[in-house]
Design a protein around this motif. Structure first.
Motif, PDB file in Angstrom:
ATOM      1  N   SER A 247       0.830  -1.222   0.000  1.00 33.68           N
ATOM      2  CA  SER A 247       0.000   0.000   0.000  1.00 33.68           C
ATOM      3  C   SER A 247       0.861   1.267   0.000  1.00 33.68           C
ATOM      4  CB  SER A 247      -0.933   0.003   1.208  1.00 33.68           C
ATOM      5  OG  SER A 247      -0.178  -0.178   2.395  1.00 33.68           O
ATOM      6  N   ARG A 248       2.187   1.116   0.141  1.00 34.33           N
ATOM      7  CA  ARG A 248       3.054   2.297   0.191  1.00 34.33           C
ATOM      8  C   ARG A 248       3.918   2.424  -1.064  1.00 34.33           C
ATOM      9  NH1 ARG A 248       4.499   3.330   6.469  1.00 34.33           N
ATOM     10  NH2 ARG A 248       4.027   5.423   5.735  1.00 34.33           N
ATOM     11  N   PHE A 249       3.652   1.585  -2.054  1.00 37.13           N
ATOM     12  CA  PHE A 249       4.488   1.527  -3.253  1.00 37.13           C
ATOM     13  C   PHE A 249       4.603   2.897  -3.942  1.00 37.13           C
ATOM     14  CE2 PHE A 249       5.388   0.444  -7.719  1.00 37.13           C
ATOM     15  CZ  PHE A 249       6.406  -0.476  -7.572  1.00 37.13           C
ATOM     16  N   PHE A 250       3.478   3.614  -4.009  1.00 39.77           N
ATOM     17  CA  PHE A 250       3.482   4.901  -4.722  1.00 39.77           C
ATOM     18  C   PHE A 250       3.455   6.111  -3.777  1.00 39.77           C
ATOM     19  CE2 PHE A 250       1.824   2.291  -8.343  1.00 39.77           C
ATOM     20  CZ  PHE A 250       2.828   2.603  -9.247  1.00 39.77           C
ATOM     21  N   GLU A 251       3.767   5.885  -2.520  1.00 40.80           N
ATOM     22  CA  GLU A 251       3.664   6.981  -1.538  1.00 40.80           C
ATOM     23  C   GLU A 251       4.558   8.175  -1.906  1.00 40.80           C
ATOM     24  OE1 GLU A 251       2.879   5.500   2.425  1.00 40.80           O
ATOM     25  OE2 GLU A 251       4.148   7.059   3.266  1.00 40.80           O
ATOM     26  N   TYR A 252       5.683   7.880  -2.594  1.00 46.35           N
ATOM     27  CA  TYR A 252       6.630   8.944  -2.948  1.00 46.35           C
ATOM     28  C   TYR A 252       5.987  10.053  -3.775  1.00 46.35           C
ATOM     29  CZ  TYR A 252       6.790   6.652  -7.518  1.00 46.35           C
ATOM     30  OH  TYR A 252       6.446   6.117  -8.731  1.00 46.35           O
ATOM     31  N   ARG A 253       4.883   9.738  -4.474  1.00 44.58           N
ATOM     32  CA  ARG A 253       4.286  10.731  -5.379  1.00 44.58           C
ATOM     33  C   ARG A 253       3.865  11.998  -4.624  1.00 44.58           C
ATOM     34  NH1 ARG A 253      -0.190   9.379  -7.404  1.00 44.58           N
ATOM     35  NH2 ARG A 253      -0.079  10.415  -9.419  1.00 44.58           N
ATOM     36  N   ALA A 254       3.480  11.834  -3.357  1.00 43.54           N
ATOM     37  CA  ALA A 254       3.042  12.999  -2.571  1.00 43.54           C
ATOM     38  C   ALA A 254       4.202  13.955  -2.279  1.00 43.54           C
ATOM     39  CB  ALA A 254       2.417  12.529  -1.267  1.00 43.54           C
ATOM     40  N   TYR A 255       5.434  13.460  -2.399  1.00 43.42           N
ATOM     41  CA  TYR A 255       6.615  14.256  -2.009  1.00 43.42           C
ATOM     42  C   TYR A 255       7.438  14.716  -3.212  1.00 43.42           C
ATOM     43  CZ  TYR A 255       5.403  12.237   2.487  1.00 43.42           C
ATOM     44  OH  TYR A 255       4.722  11.867   3.615  1.00 43.42           O
ATOM     45  N   ARG A 256       7.057  14.278  -4.415  1.00 48.35           N
ATOM     46  CA  ARG A 256       7.903  14.561  -5.580  1.00 48.35           C
ATOM     47  C   ARG A 256       8.075  16.056  -5.859  1.00 48.35           C
ATOM     48  NH1 ARG A 256       9.554  10.336  -9.245  1.00 48.35           N
ATOM     49  NH2 ARG A 256      10.603   8.972  -7.764  1.00 48.35           N
ATOM     50  N   LYS A 257       7.012  16.840  -5.657  1.00 42.68           N
ATOM     51  CA  LYS A 257       7.130  18.276  -5.925  1.00 42.68           C
ATOM     52  C   LYS A 257       8.215  18.878  -5.018  1.00 42.68           C
ATOM     53  CE  LYS A 257       4.353  22.352  -6.613  1.00 42.68           C
ATOM     54  NZ  LYS A 257       3.276  23.131  -6.029  1.00 42.68           N
ATOM     55  N   LEU A 258       8.167  18.506  -3.749  1.00 44.01           N
ATOM     56  CA  LEU A 258       9.168  19.012  -2.801  1.00 44.01           C
ATOM     57  C   LEU A 258      10.568  18.516  -3.152  1.00 44.01           C
ATOM     58  CD1 LEU A 258       7.452  18.624   0.692  1.00 44.01           C
ATOM     59  CD2 LEU A 258       8.300  20.740  -0.330  1.00 44.01           C
ATOM     60  N   LEU A 259      10.656  17.217  -3.489  1.00 43.07           N
ATOM     61  CA  LEU A 259      11.973  16.637  -3.765  1.00 43.07           C
ATOM     62  C   LEU A 259      12.603  17.274  -4.996  1.00 43.07           C
ATOM     63  CD1 LEU A 259      11.221  12.914  -2.917  1.00 43.07           C
ATOM     64  CD2 LEU A 259      12.585  14.508  -1.598  1.00 43.07           C
ATOM     65  N   LYS A 260      11.777  17.555  -6.003  1.00 43.58           N
ATOM     66  CA  LYS A 260      12.311  18.213  -7.212  1.00 43.58           C
ATOM     67  C   LYS A 260      12.781  19.622  -6.875  1.00 43.58           C
ATOM     68  CE  LYS A 260       8.688  16.945  -9.711  1.00 43.58           C
ATOM     69  NZ  LYS A 260       7.730  16.871 -10.827  1.00 43.58           N
ATOM     70  N   GLU A 261      12.017  20.285  -6.014  1.00 37.61           N
ATOM     71  CA  GLU A 261      12.427  21.644  -5.606  1.00 37.61           C
ATOM     72  C   GLU A 261      13.786  21.589  -4.881  1.00 37.61           C
ATOM     73  OE1 GLU A 261       9.657  23.931  -3.075  1.00 37.61           O
ATOM     74  OE2 GLU A 261      11.471  24.594  -2.041  1.00 37.61           O
ATOM     75  N   TYR A 262      13.924  20.647  -3.958  1.00 37.51           N
ATOM     76  CA  TYR A 262      15.195  20.537  -3.215  1.00 37.51           C
ATOM     77  C   TYR A 262      16.342  20.180  -4.165  1.00 37.51           C
ATOM     78  CZ  TYR A 262      12.429  20.594   1.123  1.00 37.51           C
ATOM     79  OH  TYR A 262      11.595  20.948   2.142  1.00 37.51           O
ATOM     80  N   PHE A 263      16.048  19.286  -5.112  1.00 35.56           N
ATOM     81  CA  PHE A 263      17.087  18.884  -6.073  1.00 35.56           C
ATOM     82  C   PHE A 263      17.537  20.075  -6.913  1.00 35.56           C
ATOM     83  CE2 PHE A 263      18.191  17.308 -10.361  1.00 35.56           C
ATOM     84  CZ  PHE A 263      19.331  16.603 -10.018  1.00 35.56           C
TER      85      PHE A 263
END
Ligand code: ABU
Length: 385
Positions: free
Chosen positions: A151-167
């Motif tokens: 159930s957590r396989f796609f959990e990263y999608r909620a954080y991608r906007k932030l992660l791209k900003e940090y990157f």
């Protein structure tokens, strides 16, 4: 024409970012331990929180009293009245953090009740409530961890906007190999109800996840500068720990800790390092390697019994969320406002408790440490052992 309000700094697009070979930008991600002065944090959200189905790994990780709840309502949102109360607490927590001078960031709202299929399984999602479970910051690197629940396989999608900003702003962003989560990752014969069997298997280092492929939750790691402590748990396997050891290299010492715990999942309600040489331990889950910390001169403080009432549903955790606290610096500790015994312990230790309501938010499986991921703390890489 700028679309940003006066005073709000625009985050540069990747195309505009000057990437210097070897990198000389100051990373927006930087945290070496659990207690340096906190500058920026991600706080999870309740929106979209979906009840997991009673899969093999969920069954192995949860109290049997809740199994009928998962069986009946899996795939639906958690009860709305409960979510509403939890949401009020989390918004208040965010306000308090901001008032304490911390920049608060939030994941995106995602519909986790949507069913998805991979070649290996079909599932619905869980939530973006616990950034600590998926995101791990070690120095200037942020990891999107390869968690073990389907159930957590796609959990990263909620954080991608932030992660791209940090990157884009200079952070190192790493996603370890994603587990397939086929049936081979789960020991189909793992004993579900017999605690004695689980204790026996835990002593042999066996849990519901097999060594089919690497998997780990970020919340099984605890950072103290160059020393990083991790437990083999229901969701973190030895292959996952080995992946991290090789990835980090000789600059870090990865210590595998073990506890008398038949059902380990996330180290931060078992062994919470809250200062340089200061650890809160769980008296019901003694650490087998405690002498290592005693010999290093650490203060070991045993957590008092939690006060969470019996009628509060704890769908995915124990009551030990009372010790799942968040440090804003070496002095200020964010703690649940009704947990008087641990508040008194912190006062005796010379800390300043910041009391925040968290009762209903506990029900989703985490305390202040779980509900957050510290992105940036002011400090340097040190050794504390
Ligand atoms: N996710 C943290 C739960 C840990 C515990 O109940 O022990």
């Amino acid at each position: 024409k700028s679309t940003f309000a006066p005073g709000v700094k625009k985050v540069p697009d990747f195309a505009e970012t000057k990437v210097v070979p070897g990198g000389n930008q100051k990373s927006p991600v930087s945290s070496h331990n659990e207690w340096d002065p906190l500058e920026e944090i991600i706080v999870g959200r309740v929106e979209g929180a979906t009840i997991p189905s009673l899969t093999h790994e969920v069954k192995a990780n949860t109290n049997h009293k809740n199994w009928s709840f998962f069986e009946k309502y899996g795939g639906q949102l958690f009860p709305s009245q409960h979510l509403h109360k939890a949401s009020g607490e989390i918004e208040e927590f965010c306000r308090i953090l901001s008032n304490e001078g911390v920049i608060v960031r939030r994941p995106e709202i995602v519909d986790f009740s949507r069913e998805y299929s991979t070649p290996d399984f079909t599932s619905t999602g869980l939530y973006a409530a616990m950034p600590r479970d998926i995101l791990l910051v070690i120095g200037e690197e942020i990891f999107e961890c390869p968690m073990a629940w389907r159930s957590r396989f796609f959990e990263y999608r909620a954080y991608r906007k932030l992660l791209k900003e940090y990157f884009r702003a200079g952070a190192k962003w790493t996603s370890p190999p994603k587990p397939q989560m086929s049936d081979e990752l789960y020991d189909q014969s793992y004993p579900m109800t017999c605690v004695e069997d689980r204790h026996r298997l835990a002593a042999e280092g066996k849990f519901v996840t097999t060594e089919f492929e690497p998997c780990f939750d970020a919340a099984d790691f605890m950072r103290a500068g160059r020393d990083i402590f991790v437990q083999r748990s229901q969701v973190t396997n030895m292959m996952g720990i080995e992946w991290m050891r090789r990835h980090l290299g000789p600059e870090y010492n990865i210590h595998v800790l073990s506890f008398s715990d038949p059902n380990p999942m996330h180290i931060d309600a078992t062994f919470n390092i809250i200062g340089p040489g200061l650890v809160i331990t769980n008296p019901e889950r003694p650490c087998h390697q405690l002498s290592m910390f005693r010999n290093a001169g650490w203060t070991i403080a045993e957590a008092p019994l939690p006060t969470i009432p019996d009628d509060l549903p704890l769908w995915m955790s124990s009551k030990w969320l009372s010790m799942n606290v968040l440090m804003l610096d070496q002095k200020r500790v964010v703690v649940e406002k009704n947990e008087t015994p641990i508040i008194k312990l912190f006062e005796r230790l010379g800390l300043t408790p910041i009391k925040v309501p968290m009762k209903y938010a506990f029900s989703l499986g985490g305390g202040f440490h779980c509900w957050t991921c510290d992105v940036r703390r002011r400090g340097t890489l040190e050794s504390y052992m």
